[in-house]
Structure formats: C-alpha cells, structure tokens
Design a protein around this motif. Structure first.
Motif, PDB file in Angstrom:
ATOM      1  N   THR A   2       2.480   8.122   9.116  1.00 39.49           N
ATOM      2  CA  THR A   2       2.544   8.697   7.778  1.00 39.49           C
ATOM      3  C   THR A   2       3.847   8.330   7.078  1.00 39.49           C
ATOM      4  O   THR A   2       4.225   8.968   6.095  1.00 39.49           O
ATOM      5  CB  THR A   2       2.380  10.227   7.823  1.00 39.49           C
ATOM      6  OG1 THR A   2       3.352  10.770   8.728  1.00 39.49           O
ATOM      7  CG2 THR A   2       0.986  10.608   8.298  1.00 39.49           C
ATOM      8  N   THR A   3       4.546   7.306   7.590  1.00 35.61           N
ATOM      9  CA  THR A   3       5.638   6.661   6.875  1.00 35.61           C
ATOM     10  C   THR A   3       5.353   5.168   6.863  1.00 35.61           C
ATOM     11  O   THR A   3       4.637   4.653   7.735  1.00 35.61           O
ATOM     12  CB  THR A   3       7.006   6.904   7.547  1.00 35.61           C
ATOM     13  OG1 THR A   3       7.020   6.267   8.831  1.00 35.61           O
ATOM     14  CG2 THR A   3       7.289   8.399   7.709  1.00 35.61           C
ATOM     15  N   TYR A 115      -1.068   5.639   3.991  1.00 35.73           N
ATOM     16  CA  TYR A 115      -1.826   6.567   4.831  1.00 35.73           C
ATOM     17  C   TYR A 115      -1.159   7.937   4.766  1.00 35.73           C
ATOM     18  O   TYR A 115       0.012   8.079   5.126  1.00 35.73           O
ATOM     19  CB  TYR A 115      -1.879   6.057   6.269  1.00 35.73           C
ATOM     20  CG  TYR A 115      -2.578   7.004   7.227  1.00 35.73           C
ATOM     21  CD1 TYR A 115      -3.947   7.213   7.131  1.00 35.73           C
ATOM     22  CD2 TYR A 115      -1.874   7.683   8.219  1.00 35.73           C
ATOM     23  CE1 TYR A 115      -4.600   8.071   8.010  1.00 35.73           C
ATOM     24  CE2 TYR A 115      -2.517   8.549   9.094  1.00 35.73           C
ATOM     25  CZ  TYR A 115      -3.875   8.737   8.985  1.00 35.73           C
ATOM     26  OH  TYR A 115      -4.520   9.588   9.843  1.00 35.73           O
ATOM     27  N   VAL A 116      -1.905   8.931   4.288  1.00 36.52           N
ATOM     28  CA  VAL A 116      -1.354  10.266   4.052  1.00 36.52           C
ATOM     29  C   VAL A 116      -2.258  11.310   4.692  1.00 36.52           C
ATOM     30  O   VAL A 116      -3.493  11.226   4.596  1.00 36.52           O
ATOM     31  CB  VAL A 116      -1.227  10.551   2.536  1.00 36.52           C
ATOM     32  CG1 VAL A 116      -0.721  11.965   2.285  1.00 36.52           C
ATOM     33  CG2 VAL A 116      -0.305   9.532   1.877  1.00 36.52           C
ATOM     34  N   LEU A 117      -1.644  12.293   5.353  1.00 33.83           N
ATOM     35  CA  LEU A 117      -2.376  13.432   5.895  1.00 33.83           C
ATOM     36  C   LEU A 117      -2.258  14.613   4.938  1.00 33.83           C
ATOM     37  O   LEU A 117      -1.169  14.907   4.448  1.00 33.83           O
ATOM     38  CB  LEU A 117      -1.807  13.852   7.255  1.00 33.83           C
ATOM     39  CG  LEU A 117      -2.080  12.972   8.465  1.00 33.83           C
ATOM     40  CD1 LEU A 117      -1.374  13.550   9.682  1.00 33.83           C
ATOM     41  CD2 LEU A 117      -3.563  12.857   8.727  1.00 33.83           C
ATOM     42  N   VAL A 118      -3.376  15.284   4.674  1.00 30.46           N
ATOM     43  CA  VAL A 118      -3.320  16.527   3.905  1.00 30.46           C
ATOM     44  C   VAL A 118      -2.693  17.588   4.798  1.00 30.46           C
ATOM     45  O   VAL A 118      -3.231  17.896   5.861  1.00 30.46           O
ATOM     46  CB  VAL A 118      -4.718  16.970   3.452  1.00 30.46           C
ATOM     47  CG1 VAL A 118      -4.653  18.315   2.716  1.00 30.46           C
ATOM     48  CG2 VAL A 118      -5.352  15.907   2.555  1.00 30.46           C
ATOM     49  N   LEU A 165      -5.356   5.826   1.935  1.00 27.16           N
ATOM     50  CA  LEU A 165      -6.157   6.533   2.927  1.00 27.16           C
ATOM     51  C   LEU A 165      -5.648   7.968   3.023  1.00 27.16           C
ATOM     52  O   LEU A 165      -4.478   8.199   3.316  1.00 27.16           O
ATOM     53  CB  LEU A 165      -6.045   5.851   4.293  1.00 27.16           C
ATOM     54  CG  LEU A 165      -6.292   4.337   4.315  1.00 27.16           C
ATOM     55  CD1 LEU A 165      -6.027   3.777   5.712  1.00 27.16           C
ATOM     56  CD2 LEU A 165      -7.713   4.013   3.863  1.00 27.16           C
ATOM     57  N   ILE A 166      -6.529   8.936   2.767  1.00 33.13           N
ATOM     58  CA  ILE A 166      -6.156  10.350   2.833  1.00 33.13           C
ATOM     59  C   ILE A 166      -6.996  11.011   3.916  1.00 33.13           C
ATOM     60  O   ILE A 166      -8.216  11.144   3.782  1.00 33.13           O
ATOM     61  CB  ILE A 166      -6.358  11.058   1.479  1.00 33.13           C
ATOM     62  CG1 ILE A 166      -5.554  10.363   0.377  1.00 33.13           C
ATOM     63  CG2 ILE A 166      -5.955  12.524   1.570  1.00 33.13           C
ATOM     64  CD1 ILE A 166      -5.664  11.014  -0.989  1.00 33.13           C
ATOM     65  N   ASP A 167      -6.336  11.422   4.995  1.00 38.37           N
ATOM     66  CA  ASP A 167      -7.023  12.008   6.143  1.00 38.37           C
ATOM     67  C   ASP A 167      -6.937  13.539   6.093  1.00 38.37           C
ATOM     68  O   ASP A 167      -6.071  14.103   5.424  1.00 38.37           O
ATOM     69  CB  ASP A 167      -6.387  11.497   7.437  1.00 38.37           C
ATOM     70  CG  ASP A 167      -7.375  11.442   8.593  1.00 38.37           C
ATOM     71  OD1 ASP A 167      -8.484  12.016   8.456  1.00 38.37           O
ATOM     72  OD2 ASP A 167      -7.048  10.839   9.625  1.00 38.37           O
ATOM     73  N   GLU A 168      -7.847  14.191   6.814  1.00 40.65           N
ATOM     74  CA  GLU A 168      -7.922  15.658   6.892  1.00 40.65           C
ATOM     75  C   GLU A 168      -8.230  16.281   5.525  1.00 40.65           C
ATOM     76  O   GLU A 168      -7.733  17.346   5.181  1.00 40.65           O
ATOM     77  CB  GLU A 168      -6.616  16.240   7.455  1.00 40.65           C
ATOM     78  CG  GLU A 168      -6.157  15.647   8.770  1.00 40.65           C
ATOM     79  CD  GLU A 168      -7.042  16.039   9.950  1.00 40.65           C
ATOM     80  OE1 GLU A 168      -7.863  16.974   9.805  1.00 40.65           O
ATOM     81  OE2 GLU A 168      -6.912  15.417  11.017  1.00 40.65           O
ATOM     82  N   ILE A 169      -9.100  15.629   4.749  1.00 42.25           N
ATOM     83  CA  ILE A 169      -9.405  16.100   3.398  1.00 42.25           C
ATOM     84  C   ILE A 169     -10.138  17.444   3.422  1.00 42.25           C
ATOM     85  O   ILE A 169     -10.132  18.185   2.439  1.00 42.25           O
ATOM     86  CB  ILE A 169     -10.231  15.021   2.643  1.00 42.25           C
ATOM     87  CG1 ILE A 169     -10.268  15.312   1.146  1.00 42.25           C
ATOM     88  CG2 ILE A 169     -11.640  14.926   3.226  1.00 42.25           C
ATOM     89  CD1 ILE A 169      -8.955  15.134   0.448  1.00 42.25           C
TER      90      ILE A 169
END
Length: 323
Positions: A2-3, A115-118, A165-169
């Motif tokens: 996520t970095t 790539y980003v996690l909610v 990319l957005i994960d855990e939406i």
C-alpha cells in the motif's frame, strides 16, 4: 504493497519459479520457501479480469467528461479476489514499464498502478489519506479533506497513474453519513483521475454498496467479475479439476505421482467448497508437510491431516443427527 515502494518491489520481483526439467534439485529450504509463496494459478476469474481491465483501459483512455467504466471483483471469503487483483495489477505495471522505460539516467520510475486498502471504519478523509500515503504525499494535520484530495489528484495525474485498485470495498456502508461521504469521494476521484478503477470486496452485491442513489450510480458504471467458488463441472468442462492439475504440475516434491490430486477432485471440492484460496492453502500445507517429514508426496491421508481455515472446516464437517 500500500506504498509505491512496496508495490514496485512486489511488481518487479520475479516470483519463485516452478521446477523445470533438467534443473538441479533444490534444497529443502528452497523448496519450503517455494511452496510457502508458490506460483499464481491462473483461474477463470483472473483470465476474465485481465481481459476486462485491458478493454476498459482502452475504452476510457480518451474519455474526458464523465467517470470511466469500472470493475468490481466480488465473491465469498477465500475465493482468490485479492490474488486476482494483484496479479492483474502486476501485469499492467510490467506491461507499462516495458513500453515506457524511464529515460537513461533518470531516477524517476513510472507509476502506472496504485493499490489502496479501504481502512476499517473508513471516512472520506482517512481514505484519501491512504491515497496520499501510497505515493508518499506529505500530509499535515491542518490540511482539510478538500486540500488533500486536490493534492492527491494533481500528484496522481503527474505520476501517470492509469489503474487504481481499491481492495476491501465491502467495508464501505453508504447508508451511514461517513460511508456516504466516502462513497462520494470515490465517485469524485473516478471523475477527476484519468484512470480505470477496479474494486474488490466480499459479496459486494449483498452489501449496501448497491442500494440507494449512490448504489445505482455505481451499478450503472461498474461491471461485476464473479470470483466465486469454482464448480466441479461446467458443461463438458471440469474447471475445478483443471485448477488442481495446474497446482500439481507446479509442485516440487521428489516422490509425488502426477495425476494423484486430480483423481481426488470430488473430495477436494467437497473439502474446500470450490474456494481457490482454501484449495491452494490445503495443497501447499500438505506439500510443506511432505517435505518436512521426508515422504515427498501428497496422499489423501496427508490432505485429511491438514486443518484448514474455519470457514472451510465448518463447511466440510459432516452433519450429525440429533439423538
């Protein structure tokens, strides 16, 4: 991941390769490490997602006025959603850098993928802060959400981000005030950034994400990619058995007999409910045990001895009659 630095290491580091004919035998430590990380098995969901992402990136390349069409990878837990997301993201990263190598002597690398996690309990400000953290954008406590958003959009455009990319939406709940504000932020980003957005979450269609006005907007722009359990049979095809064969072909065991695992496809399907995550974990754990105890092969007894995740074990546990 996520970095940007972490993502770049992930995308550019060659995964451990399966054994090739004629290769010298690897040590126990090397083979344990290999089965711990293992190869990515190309499932039907990964193939579908890869094709859809390529098409939508071309479709939205010259779109200027409205948000580009997006994708949502949905399915139950342990179905391989994040694996599919990361696999496609890595492929996009490598394809872009091959076509657009940095100038000689330039220290600046291309940034095609984010790539980003909610985060849990996400607010609009905590989510946009995650976007900033990915590229190392400095944020101060005094900055407002609007200021952070403007900085993120400017920096992402300058960096040439093409795929987000957005994960855990599924963590978003637009029925709450903070959830609605966060959903509005994502919509704002899709309209301001010249990038294709791909989301992943658990059973997204069963969550509030598709309800109300905001849900209708998302449903009208997003294509669903189902990453659900693989069926044992689909027409004349046996997709679950095919995946088992691919996994077996990539094992590095000295005495394992090819064809053993596909013969146990009905048992493995019943044991894992067709979930790819549970299947790969089961076989990898059995392979690690086989290396550790010196048997160097996987049998049904060895598979039976592996304790899986609680979801799989609950599904597999036989029902008992009430006495």
């Amino acid at each position: 991941m996520t970095t940007w630095q972490g993502w770049q290491r992930f995308a550019t580091t060659d995964p451990l390769a399966p054994p090739q004919p004629g290769d010298p035998p690897r040590s126990i430590e090397e083979r344990l490490a290999y089965h711990s990380s293992f190869v990515t098995i190309r499932t039907p969901a990964i193939s579908t997602l890869a094709t859809q992402v390529r098409t939508l990136m071309i479709l939205g390349r010259h779109q200027q006025t409205t948000a580009r069409p997006s994708l949502i990878v949905t399915g139950p837990a342990a179905a391989g959603k994040t694996t599919a997301l990361l696999h496609v993201g890595r492929a996009c990263h490598l394809a872009h850098t091959r076509k657009n190598p940095p100038p000689t002597g330039s220290a600046r690398a291309a940034v095609p993928v984010a790539y980003v996690l909610v985060p849990p309990g996400a607010t609009a400000k905590t989510l946009i802060t995650e976007f900033a953290r990915y590229l190392g954008i400095p944020i101060t406590a005094r900055m407002t959400q609007t200021q952070i958003t403007d900085t993120v959009c400017h920096t992402y455009q300058a960096a040439g981000v093409q795929l987000v990319l957005i994960d855990e939406i599924h963590r978003l709940n637009p029925r709450t005030t903070t959830g609605a504000q966060t959903a509005d932020l994502i919509k704002d980003l899709t309209e301001r950034l010249p990038a294709t957005f791909v989301y992943a979450g658990i059973n997204v269609t069963d969550t509030p994400l598709f309800t109300g006005t905001r849900g209708a907007q998302l449903a009208g722009r997003a294509t669903l990619v189902d990453c659900g359990p693989l069926p044992a049979r689909h027409g004349t095809h046996h997709p679950f058995r095919d995946v088992i064969t691919d996994i077996e072909n990539n094992l590095d065991l000295q005495h394992h007999k090819p064809g053993t695992l596909p013969r146990h496809a009905p048992y493995l399907h019943q044991r894992t409910a067709g979930r790819i995550g549970s299947l790969t974990r089961l076989i990898r754990q059995a392979a690690i045990t086989a290396i550790s105890d010196g048997t160097e092969r996987i049998t049904k007894a060895a598979l039976d001895a592996v304790r899986l995740d609680h979801l799989a074990e609950t599904h597999h546990r036989p029902r008992t009659r009430n006495r």
